[in-house]
Design a protein around this motif. Structure first.
Motif, short mmCIF file in Angstrom:
data_model
loop_
_atom_site.label_atom_id
_atom_site.label_comp_id
_atom_site.label_asym_id
_atom_site.label_seq_id
_atom_site.Cartn_x
_atom_site.Cartn_y
_atom_site.Cartn_z
N UNK A 1 -3.39 -8.12 -8.59
CA UNK A 1 -4.82 -8.06 -8.29
C UNK A 1 -5.51 -7.28 -9.40
N UNK A 2 -6.59 -7.82 -9.94
CA UNK A 2 -7.37 -7.08 -10.92
C UNK A 2 -8.41 -6.23 -10.19
N UNK A 3 -8.76 -5.11 -10.78
CA UNK A 3 -9.77 -4.24 -10.17
C UNK A 3 -11.10 -4.96 -10.05
N UNK B 1 0.88 -1.17 0.00
CA UNK B 1 0.00 0.00 0.00
C UNK B 1 0.91 1.21 0.00
N UNK B 2 1.44 1.53 -1.17
CA UNK B 2 2.51 2.52 -1.26
C UNK B 2 2.00 3.94 -1.48
N UNK C 1 -5.31 -0.16 -2.77
CA UNK C 1 -4.12 -0.70 -2.10
C UNK C 1 -3.22 -1.40 -3.12
N UNK C 2 -2.00 -0.95 -3.24
CA UNK C 2 -1.12 -1.56 -4.23
C UNK C 2 0.20 -0.83 -4.31
N UNK C 3 1.00 -1.23 -5.28
CA UNK C 3 2.32 -0.65 -5.47
C UNK C 3 2.28 0.56 -6.39
N UNK C 4 3.42 1.24 -6.44
CA UNK C 4 3.62 2.35 -7.36
C UNK C 4 4.93 2.12 -8.10
N UNK C 5 5.10 2.80 -9.22
CA UNK C 5 6.36 2.80 -9.95
C UNK C 5 6.74 4.23 -10.29
N UNK C 6 8.03 4.51 -10.14
CA UNK C 6 8.61 5.79 -10.54
C UNK C 6 9.37 5.54 -11.83
N UNK C 7 8.82 6.00 -12.96
CA UNK C 7 9.44 5.83 -14.26
C UNK C 7 10.09 7.13 -14.68
N UNK C 8 11.28 7.03 -15.26
CA UNK C 8 12.00 8.22 -15.72
C UNK C 8 12.01 8.22 -17.25
N UNK D 1 -1.12 0.79 -9.16
CA UNK D 1 -2.03 -0.30 -9.49
C UNK D 1 -2.48 -1.00 -8.23
N UNK D 2 -3.00 -2.21 -8.39
CA UNK D 2 -3.55 -2.96 -7.26
C UNK D 2 -2.68 -4.17 -6.95
N UNK D 3 -2.42 -4.39 -5.67
CA UNK D 3 -1.61 -5.53 -5.26
C UNK D 3 -0.13 -5.31 -5.50
N UNK D 4 0.60 -6.40 -5.75
CA UNK D 4 2.04 -6.33 -5.99
C UNK D 4 2.33 -6.24 -7.48
#
Length: 263
Positions: A230-232, A12-13, A97-104, A159-162
């Motif tokens: 995890x799908x929505x 849960x980032x 609840x899920x992860x995030x990504x930092x894209x450059x 997104x959701x989950x890992x």
């Protein structure tokens, strides 16, 4: 100057951003969590450099861009953040609840994402929508409108989950994925939708009882793909199921049997 971003938490980032003078970040309305007092927040119809100016022409351009975002499932307006003085603190997150990504983004690579993945981006990153094709979108069940990001700077998606990052080239060049598990991919990847098995009795039974439906997403190429665990749709079904009262889940008789009567 690279944007200072820390992703805090596990599944849960949130993104904690240190904004410095001269840096501007914009996000979809609803993704803002907190900020320090020296961060200035403004609400606008366009992203930085999106052409929203004064007069009727600027207003119409802003409304047209806002309409495109609504089609992609995003908010009508953006929130813009900057700090006029010293460093400012800003917190952002996705809605599930899920992860995030930092894209450059380096100016040479385009990123595509499913709707609702966008959280925030620097002023140099351009937000737009792309069409995956009406037939393909309807087959995939996720819609045929995608988010597209170009330019230079930091991009935050959620997104959701890992999350897992995979290059299809490491596994024969093709990934077959539940359409709801796809988060984002770069422009070295070709996205498509294929039918699972044959449209006969056995194929339909396998698809329905297997829980995957009749279609899967296909991702081909030598690039980066981000998938979620995890799908929505599954998340929504779990919420509905677990929020129901015991008697609505067929447990009313057992509850009465073991709970006794109360008068």
């Amino acid at each position: 100057m690279t944007l200072d971003v820390q992703l805090v938490g596990s599944t849960t980032q949130m993104a904690v951003v240190t904004l410095r003078p001269g840096q501007t970040l914009y996000c979809e309305a609803g993704k803002f969590l907190f900020s320090s007092g020296d961060v200035v927040m403004e609400t606008k119809l366009t992203a930085p450099g999106g052409g929203e100016g004064g007069g009727l022409g600027g207003l119409l351009r802003g409304a047209a861009q806002a309409g495109k975002r609504v089609l992609a499932g995003e908010s009508f307006a953006f929130q813009h953040f900057h700090t006029p003085g010293g460093d400012g603190l800003l917190g952002l997150a996705g809605v599930l609840p899920g992860e995030m990504r930092h894209l450059e983004l380096d100016g040479s690579t385009t990123w595509f994402a499913e709707k609702d993945a966008f959280v925030a981006a620097e002023a140099g990153v351009h937000f737009d929508i792309a069409f995956s094709g009406v037939g393909q979108g309807l087959m995939g069940g996720e819609g045929f409108i995608l988010e597209r990001f170009t330019g230079r700077g930091s991009l935050l998606i959620a997104g959701a989950g890992d999350f897992i990052d995979i290059n299809p080239a490491d596994y024969g060049g093709t990934l077959r994925v539940d359409t709801g598990c796809v988060v984002a991919w770069d422009d070295r990847i070709t996205y498509g939708v294929e039918t699972v098995g044959r449209l006969n009795r056995q194929g339909i039974v396998s698809a329905v009882l297997g829980g995957e439906g009749l279609t899967l997403a296909t991702l081909r190429g030598d690039g980066r793909v981000i998938l979620q665990s995890v799908t929505i749709e599954a998340f929504a079904k779990a919420l509905v199921k677990n929020s129901a009262k015991p008697d609505q889940q067929g447990l009313g008789a057992l509850g009465g049997l073991f709970g006794g009567s109360r008068g």
